[in-house]
Structures are given as structure tokens and as C-alpha cells.
Design an enzyme around this catalytic site. Structure first.
Site, mmCIF file in Angstrom:
data_model
loop_
_atom_site.group_PDB
_atom_site.id
_atom_site.type_symbol
_atom_site.label_atom_id
_atom_site.label_comp_id
_atom_site.label_asym_id
_atom_site.label_seq_id
_atom_site.Cartn_x
_atom_site.Cartn_y
_atom_site.Cartn_z
ATOM 1 C CD GLU A 191 23.785 13.452 -35.788
ATOM 2 O OE1 GLU A 191 23.618 13.698 -36.997
ATOM 3 O OE2 GLU A 191 24.877 13.058 -35.323
ATOM 4 C CG HIS B 74 26.798 16.688 -46.034
ATOM 5 N ND1 HIS B 74 27.997 16.730 -45.367
ATOM 6 C CD2 HIS B 74 25.846 16.553 -45.075
ATOM 7 C CE1 HIS B 74 27.779 16.614 -44.071
ATOM 8 N NE2 HIS B 74 26.486 16.502 -43.861
ATOM 9 N NE ARG C 44 29.762 15.355 -39.362
ATOM 10 C CZ ARG C 44 28.595 14.814 -39.763
ATOM 11 N NH1 ARG C 44 27.525 14.925 -38.995
ATOM 12 N NH2 ARG C 44 28.500 14.217 -40.925
#
Length: 961
Positions: A572, A169, A459
Site C-alpha cells: 500500500e 471503513h 487484518r
């Protein structure tokens, strides 16, 4: 010259410290301030020769006005003078201002890191005290007082695991070239406080410090190109190599010594109190640059770097173990290996390994009378072959031919077997002390790091799997997969999983995104579980999203699914969290899935909970409360079905994305949700804070270990019904207010894009993936730039918006602050939430935020909207103080308060410079493209200065998203 030195009459103003003061002083604040002053003054003295005299005078004026503004309760005249001065600067002057204060903030962060290390060491020596500390012996003593036996504590330590997943990230705004200079400066600072340095060593250390500071100043702060996923993977491996590789066996040795001091057995060799994962090169959610080829390359990089590290350790152990005898087991093992090698060399004479001159020790001959060296010699040959194989893959060369005499390592157990034989041999022959040294460290590294240092997660977004199944079903003449309702999807997928006939025809002409998805599953099957961790489904909303991945894994598998990955739903959004028990209950009641969990994963289900998007979806209060309730409810659901549930916490670096002190965060989890296992993401700047220096890495391992130990062995706090009722009501009000403004007010999007640097964040080049999953408004923006943009302007809106309305209602519904204070005192979850909110509010500055509006926002409606937001911020701060009973924010945390106040005089000039740079950049560009008539050099200088200002503010606030 600009000076940061305090007046000579102030205590601790003279530096470097005398040796006597180093020994006798227990004042831990002055050394920190001395280090900060020394670093900043030395930097300023070094740059005098690189900056024209008139610019040095400008810097002096900027700093003086900033200091007046900061120290005089927001002196309006000083602020106006400072803003006018910065507005008058040319682009080169603005660059120098941004760069100077950016470097000062980096140096202050560094000095604090070194200060923490110094204080921790002093505390261990019995000197002084620490405000917060989580040493293993203290936590064990606390647990003993609460009735836990030493056996229970040891059993817990032997079986618990913290899985730290380092992600790609884009939240580390500082270039690695700069971080390496900062690490060098840190070593100089540590050495400066060494009382045993000779005068010559002190002079040498001073020279090194000055050279590193000048190198820091002369290094370009701007990333000139966007990193590739492979670059991000290498950066993560640097963290492992620089500190974690050595910190893990060292910390485990300390744990062993502690257990022995308590009369207990040390940890078993196979214990893994911590392991490490990565998302770099595996996280393809919204990142088109992460392809199957990239994933294969990153796995090869991980294996190559691991083999290099292992070879260095093997060389050391080989030289160390010079014993001329061993157990019969070891002798027999060596004889069997020699026979296999001899047979292989006869069968493949052309591949007999002869080029060993590259070895450091025993490159030509290993004495046959030294069985440990004979054994390690073969291990070294196999590890060398492994390294060469991976090197060829990375160089796009054909791998060397398979040599049966020295096959490459493909299984961790192959490497462990001879190491364990040697370990047992040393103990059998009475040489256990030797076994407990470097050989044991090597064995533990293999258990923790495997053959790849980190296990790579995959992912992908659930919608991409749906699209792939659409392509398959259309090709074979069935109704499109997405035309089925949820019940129909589950029935269809279950029938495929239970049947033997393949769904996926080999001739399927898939293209585009569907081909990428199917190729990814082929890659997963090819690489296997030695190098890969979990398959994570982002935006997972329904049970069929999980079963779809299981089907695609099975269809692409060549071994009946033996190499498939565990599938982890990522919940999420607020709705996904609220529907979590429906998803799990449906899966656990599915006969195929329940049997699959039992036979493949010992009835263990992992679920990832996302703090970032849930916070962006409904505000921080609602996100935190829904996360808490969802974990409670999922744990109860799993227990009902006889499933062990493990949680993977997708936390970011900022409070808006679930960040904060980890020890507090772990202890504030709902009771019964840790269960000897904690998986958590560590992102961007948090990696540097946790692992940047060797002692920080040890402290991080201690923090996680003791937090999980305490969370599992401490009875949970009973949450009163009145607490839940009040928080339910407050959460509903907060979410409504948040969504009313963020998603319901038509002015919001335009204001957000005008008043913050959101549109300019892409200039930073701090991550490989795009800022948005797809085109659209705020809802398509990723959580990182969402938080980053508001942090830069000091409004910090994602953290507090809606909280003020909730607290107003809470004070009325709870009959005043009494109930809220009781919740704070007695409920770790609420205390953790409130403390983190208070910390962020202390960094907010409505005055600075208003400057962005004055210069960048046009139209009365937009300006009024900004005024409204700031009035809500001020109202929220007042309500927080009313609940906490404090006079000022962070009165209960003077360390954090001091850290924020130290940086204020550097923050203000950078914010004002950024506002001016944003105004100029927007006047010379349209949608990021330079207008005709604007010189490329002028535009480039403006962009550079703007980037430096954004990096500097993120460093000062220690929040990048």
C-alpha cells in the site's frame, strides 16, 4: 414558501405526470427533474409548520442568492451578499440552512438512483437509450463478434468469481435511520411512475411519500455515539438482507435463461459468480476496539442472521414441496435420518425437541407420505438449533446442550447434501421445473452465502506481528526477532515452519499488544475457515512479514494448521509496490512456502494492492502508474514460478482512493491480471450506491459479471514503449512535486489543519476506529480523513496535486498534446485515469476554497500558501482541457456534468455555513474541549450544525473519502 419548481411554461414543469405521458414520453431527463423538484417542494411545504416564519424568509433569501451566484458565472456581489447573510445567522439558523440543503442533496441522490432504475427498465423494454450500460447479452454479442465461441463464454461464466468485500471503513456519513426513510421515499417515487396505479393507490402513495419526507426531516441527522465494530457488522448485514439476499438468485436465474436462449446449459449449481466478505469486526489495523472477543461475537452475529434468513426460506420451500413421492435416494436418506434421530432421542430423552409451536408451517406434524417435507422438516430443526446456539452466545448465556438428533450446522456441505438430494429427486421423477424454482434459489444461496452470509477477513499491521515475535524470542532466550536482518528472519522463520518443535511455550506471559495478537490467532483457529476469509497483512514490506504470520498461525493452531487462513500481503505504499516482485520472488523460491501454496491453496497466491495509502504517499498519478506496473510485474513473476496470482483491490469511494465506475476500472487493469477472479472492497457510501435499492443491486451484479467476462476474454491493448516512457517521466515529476508540497513544505501541515475540517472530522462518529494509526503528522493520518477533509473545502488536493507539473512536462516531452490524446484514445488505463480526474476537477471550486482561507487561515505565509495551491488547481484544469480538447470539464460526459451542476446552488450555502461554523467552534473550543464560560448548549448546537454541514457536503459531492 421557498420553491424549487421551474416556471410553469417550462417543459415538464407540471407534476405528477399524467398516465399518458408516462407511457408515451421518451424524454428521460424531465422525469428526473420533476422528481427532484417534487421532493424538494414537498419537503419545504411540510417544514413550514416546523420552522418560524422569519427563518423561512431567511431560507428564501439564501436560496435566491445562491441561485444568482450559481447561474451568473460566479457573481461576486451575490457571493458577498450570501456570505454576509450566512455570517449574520445565529446557530439555530445555521442548523436549519445546513439541514435543509443536506436533505435536498440526499433527495437528489435518491431521485437519481430511482431514475437509473427507471431508465434501465425502459431500455430493457426497448424504450429510449442509455448512455452507459453493460447488459450481459450485449457483452456476449460483442465477444462473439470478436471471435469468441459461446462455449468459451459459458465456460468463463461458470468459473469466474467476483468477491465483494464490504468494509467497516468510515465513509458512510448518513445514518441508517435516515437511509431507511430514503428507501421508503424511493419506493414511493418508483410507484409514482407506475401507469397502472388506481386513483386510491396514487393517493395512498402520496400520503406515504409525505409521511416519509416529514419523518426524514424530523429524524436527528447526528450520530450521538460512535459505532462499535459490532454495529458496523450489523450495518453490513442489513445491506445483504435488504437487497443482496434476493438479488443474487434472481440474477443467476436471468443468466440461466439467457444461456438457455443461446442453446447452452445453465450455470452449474456450484457456480459462484459472486461471493461476499466483510472487514467489520475483523479489521484490527489501528483499531483497538476490534479484539478477539469482538471477532467471535461478530462471527456469531453473522451466523445468527444467516440462520434466520435460511429459516424463512426453508419454511417457504417446505410449504411449496408438497409432492407425495420421491426418488429412492431421497427415501433412503430420510430413513437414515429418522433412524439417527430415533437413536439420539433414546440416548438423550431429555433433549427430544418438542417446542415447535414457533414454526410457521407444520409445527405439530409433517405427513410421513410427503418425503420432501420430511427432509426439510429435519433441516429446519437443525437450522433452528443453529440459530438458538448463536442467540445464546450473543446473549452471554450457555449454549443449549448438544442434541445429537438435531446437531447445529457447522459446515456448508452438511446443509447442501439434503438440498441436492431433493434437487436430484425432482429431476429424476420428471419434476425438474419445480426443482428450478425456490429450491434451486436456496441451493445457490448456500453456495454464495455459506453459513455466515459474509466471510470475515482478519487484518493486522505487520509491525504488530514483529512485536509479538520479539516477546516470544526474548522469553525463550533468543536474540530479539527485530534484531535479525531480512535474510536472518527468513532463515529463522523457515526453520520453525519446517521443524516440528513448537516455538511458542504455553507458559508465555504475554501482555498488551503481543497478547492481543496471539489471542487473535487462537481465535482464528477456533472459528475456522467456514466463517473466516483471508488474513491480510497491512503495511507489508518484506517476505518475512508473510512468513511471520504463517509461523504464528502454525504455533497457535491445534490441528496442524488445517484451519489456518490464506495469508494476503497488502502492498500500500509506493515503495512496497516497487518492491513487490522482490517480495513474491523470495516467497516463491522458498521451498516451504512454495509447497505450502501447492498443497493448501492449489498454487494460488492472493495479493492485495492498496490505492489509498499509495495515493497519499506519492500522489494520484504516481499511485495509479505504480499500481499498474506492479500488477504487470507480479503477474509475470507468478507465471514464471507456476503460481496463479489473484489480486484484491483495496479501492475507496473517492478517486483519491481508487474509486470510480467499476466496469471502467476493471477493464483498465493490466492484461492478464484478472484471471477469472476479482476481489474488491466496497466501502461506505458506495455500498448504498451499489446495493441501496433492489434494482441497483441487480445492476451492480451485472456490471461486475460483464466486466470480468470482458476483461478475461478480450485481448489486452499493447502498451507502446513511448507511452511507458512518457508516463514514467510524468510520474516522477508528479511525485516529486506532490512530496515537495505535502512532505517538504513546512507550511503544509498547519495550513491543512487550519483550512480544512480535518481536526473536526472525529465529531462525525461515522466509524469505530481512530483517525490516525498513531500520533504524528500527515504521514500517520489515515487516507479516509485525508481525502474527506480536502473534499469538504472543494479543493480536492489529493487527486490532482502534482498532475499539473506532470502534464506540462508531458506536453513538452511528447511534442504537444498529440501523444497524450493518442494515449487517451487507445489505452483504457490512461483513459480511465483521465476521466476520473476530470470528474473530480469539475467538483472543485477555488472560489469556495478561498473563503475557507479568508475566515480560518491566519498569517500572510499561510494565506499565500493557499493562494499557491489554488493557482496550481487552476493551472491543472487548464492543462487537462488542453489535453482533452474540451471547452469545459466533462463536455464528454453530460450526465455527470448535469448531476454536478444540479447540486451547485445547494453546495455553496452549505460550504459558507460550514466555514462560519468552523470559525465559531474553534473560538469556543481548544483541541476539541469546550472552553470555560461557553455554555454546553451553545457548543452542542454548534457541533450539531457543523456535523450536518459535513454530512450534507459529502452527500452532495457523493465523496466521503
Amino acid at each position: 414558501m421557498v420553491s424549487t419548481t421551474p416556471p410553469a411554461t417550462m417543459p415538464g414543469a407540471v407534476y405528477p405526470m399524467s398516465k399518458s405521458s408516462r407511457v408515451d414520453s421518451v424524454d428521460f431527463i424531465s422525469p428526473l427533474q420533476q422528481d427532484v423538484n417534487r421532493l424538494c417542494d414537498t419537503l419545504l411545504s411540510l417544514i413550514e409548520s416546523t420552522v418560524p416564519p422569519d427563518q423561512l424568509s431567511d431560507l428564501e433569501n439564501v436560496r435566491s442568492l445562491a441561485k444568482i451566484y450559481d447561474s451568473s458565472f460566479k457573481d461576486e456581489a451575490a457571493f458577498a451578499d450570501l456570505a454576509n447573510l450566512i455570517e449574520s445567522f445565529n446557530l439555530q439558523q445555521l442548523t436549519v440552512v445546513a439541514s435543509l440543503f443536506s436533505n435536498m442533496c440526499n433527495l437528489a441522490n435518491l431521485a437519481e438512483h430511482v431514475h437509473r432504475v427507471r431508465r434501465r427498465k425502459a431500455f430493457e423494454r426497448g424504450e429510449g437509450s442509455l448512455f452507459t450500460h453493460h447488459f450481459l447479452h450485449e457483452i456476449v454479442s460483442e465477444l462473439e463478434k470478436n471471435g469468441k465461441s459461446l462455449k468459451e463464454i459459458r465456460d468463463q461464466l461458470c468459473t469466474q468469481t467476483v468477491d465483494m468485500v464490504l468494509t467497516a471503513h468510515p465513509t458512510q456519513a448518513v445514518r441508517r435511520s435516515l437511509l431507511s426513510k430514503l428507501h421508503s421515499i424511493a419506493h414511493c417515487l418508483e410507484a409514482n411512475h407506475d401507469q397502472y396505479l388506481t386513483p386510491q393507490e396514487e393517493l395512498s402513495n402520496e400520503d406515504q411519500l409525505r409521511a416519509s419526507l416529514l419523518s426524514l426531516w424530523r429524524t436527528d441527522e447526528v450520530r450521538r455515539s460512535k459505532p462499535k465494530p459490532e454495529d458496523e457488522a450489523r450495518n453490513i448485514l442489513h445491506i445483504i438482507e435488504d437487497t443482496v439476499w434476493d438479488a443474487t438468485p434472481l440474477y443467476l436465474s436471468r443468466m440461466d435463461r439467457f444461456l438457455k436462449s443461446k442453446g447452452l446449459e445453465p450455470l452449474p449449481l456450484e457456480a459462484r459468480p459472486f461471493i461476499f466478505g466483510s472487514w467489520a469486526g475483523g479489521d484490527r489495523d489501528g483499531n483497538p476496539f476490534v479484539t478477539p472477543a469482538v471477532t467471535r461475537e461478530v462471527v456469531a452475529i453473522n451466523r445468527y442472521r444467516a440462520s434466520c434468513l435460511y429459516l424463512a426460506e426453508i419454511e417457504i420451500v417446505l410449504f411449496d414441496l408438497s409432492l407425495h413421492y420421491g426418488s429412492q435416494e431421497l427415501l433412503d436418506y430420510n430413513a437414515n435420518v429418522a433412524a439417527e434421530v430415533d437413536a439420539a432421542n433414546k440416548a438423550q430423552p431429555e433433549l427430544a425437541m418438542t417446542d415447535k409451536i414457533r414454526y410457521k408451517e407444520f409445527w405439530n406434524h409433517v405427513p410421513p407420505t410427503e418425503p420432501f417435507r420430511v427432509c426439510l422438516h429435519h433441516i429446519r430443526d437443525r437450522m433452528t438449533a443453529t440459530r438458538d446456539h448463536c442467540e445464546a452466545l450473543l446473549a452471554n448465556r450457555p449454549p443449549p446442550p448438544v442434541n445429537r438428533a438435531t446437531p447445529i450446522y457447522t459446515s456448508m456441505n452438511d446443509l447442501l447434501q439434503p438440498l441436492l438430494i431433493m434437487y436430484r429427486s425432482l429431476h429424476e421423477t420428471g419434476d425438474g421445473i419445480i426443482a428450478e424454482g425456490k429450491l434451486k434459489d436456496l441451493i445457490r444461496r448456500v453456495h454464495i452465502f455459506g453459513l455466515t452470509l459474509v466471510k470475515l477477513d482478519i487484518r493486522q499491521e505487520a509491525a504488530e506481528h514483529t512485536n509479538a515475535l520479539n516477546v516470544i524470542t526474548e522469553y525463550i532466550g533468543m536474540p530479539r526477532y527485530d534484531s535479525l536482518d531480512e535474510e536472518g528472519r527468513i532463515s529463522f522463520l523457515t526453520s520453525i515452519l519446517e521443524g516440528r518443535r513448537p516455538l511458542l511455550p504455553r507458559s508465555l506471559p504475554a501482555t498488551g499488544k503481543a497478547k492481543n495478537v496471539l489471542d487473535t490467532f487462537e481465535t482464528v483457529c477456533e472459528v475456522g475457515t467456514e466463517a473466516l476469509g483471508a488474513y491480510i497483512i497491512s503495511m507489508c514490506m518484506r517476505p518475512s512479514d508473510v512468513l511471520a504470520v504463517e509461523v504464528l498461525q502454525q504455533e497457535c493452531s491445534r490441528d496442524g494448521g488445517a484451519r489456518s487462513l490464506r495469508v494476503v500481503p497488502l502492498l500500500e505504499t509506493i515503495k512496497a509496490l516497487q518492491d513487490s516482485t522482490v517480495v513474491l520472488n523470495t516467497l516463491f523460491e522458498n521451498s516451504w512456502y512454495r509447497e505450502h501454496l501447492r498443497t493448501r491453496y492449489d498454487s494460488v497466491q492472493e495479493v492485495m494492492v492498496g490505492y489509498s495509502d499509495s495515493g497519499k504517499d506519492g500522489g494520484r498519478l504516481t499511485s495509479a502508474w505504480e499500481l499498474y506496473k506492479a500488477q504487470e510485474q507480479m503477474a509475470a513473476c507468478a507465471e514464471k514460478h507456476g503460481i496463479r496470482l489473484r489480486f484484491f483491490h483495496g479501492r475507496g469511494g473517492t478517486v483519491g482512493r481508487g474509486g470510480g465506475p467499476q466496469h471502467l476500472a476493471i477493464l483498465s487493469q493490466p492484461p492478464g491480471t484478472v484471471n477469472q477472479y476479482l476481489r474488491v472492497t466496497i466501502q461506505g457510501e458506495v455500498m448504498e450506491q451499489d446495493f441501496g435499492l433492489p434494482e441497483l443491486a441487480l445492476k451492480t451484479l451485472d456490471t461486475y459479471t460483464t466486466a470480468v467476462l470482458k476483461a478475461d476474454l478480450t485481448p489486452g491493448v499493447e502498451v507502446k514503449d513511448e507511452y511507458r516512457s512518457l508516463l514514467d517521466a510524468m510520474s516522477e515529476i508528479s511525485c516529486k512535486k506532490y512530496r515537495e508540497i505535502v512532505h517538504g513544505d513546512p507550511r503544509f501541515v498547519q495550513y491543512f489543519r487550519s483550512a480544512t475540517p480535518e481536526q473536526e472530522l472525529g465529531l462525525l462518529n461515522i466509524g469505530s476506529r481512530p483517525q490516525k494509526r498513531k500520533e504524528g503528522g500527515v504521514e500517520t493520518l489515515r487516507a479516509i480523513p485525508w481525502v474527506f477533509a480536502w473534499t469538504q473545502t472543494r479543493l480536492h488536493l489529493p487527486v490532482w496535486l502534482g498532475l499539473g507539473s506532470a502534464l506540462q512536462a508531458g506536453l513538452k516531452l511528447g511534442g504537444g498534446p498529440g501523444l497524450l490524446r493518442e494515449m487517451y484514445d487507445n489505452w483504457p488505463f490512461f483513459r480511465s485515469f483521465f476521466d476520473l480526474i476530470e470528474m473530480v476537477l469539475a467538483k472543485a471550486d477555488p472560489h469556495i476554497s478561498s473563503r475557507y482561507d479568508d475566515i480560518l487561515v491566519t498569517g500572510d505565509e499561510q494565506k499565500q500558501f493557499g493562494d499557491m495551491l489554488r493557482s496550481l488547481l487552476v493551472e491543472t484544469i487548464d492543462l487537462v482541457l488542453k489535453v482533452s480538447g474540451e471547452q469545459k470539464l466533462l463536455d464528454k460526459d453530460r450526465v455527470q456534468q448535469r448531476a454536478i451542476n444540479t447540486r451547485r446552488e445547494w453546495l455553496t450555502p452549505m460550504n459558507l455555513a460550514q466555514v462560519e461554523l468552523l470559525k465559531r467552534w474553534r473560538s469556543m473550543s481548544v483541541k476539541g474541549a469546550v472552553k470555560d464560560g461557553v455554555s454546553p448548549e451553545e457548543a452542542g448546537t454548534c457541533v450539531d450544525a457543523l456535523i450536518i454541514s459535513m454530512k450534507g457536503l459529502s452527500s452532495a459531492l457523493q465523496n466521503t473519502g
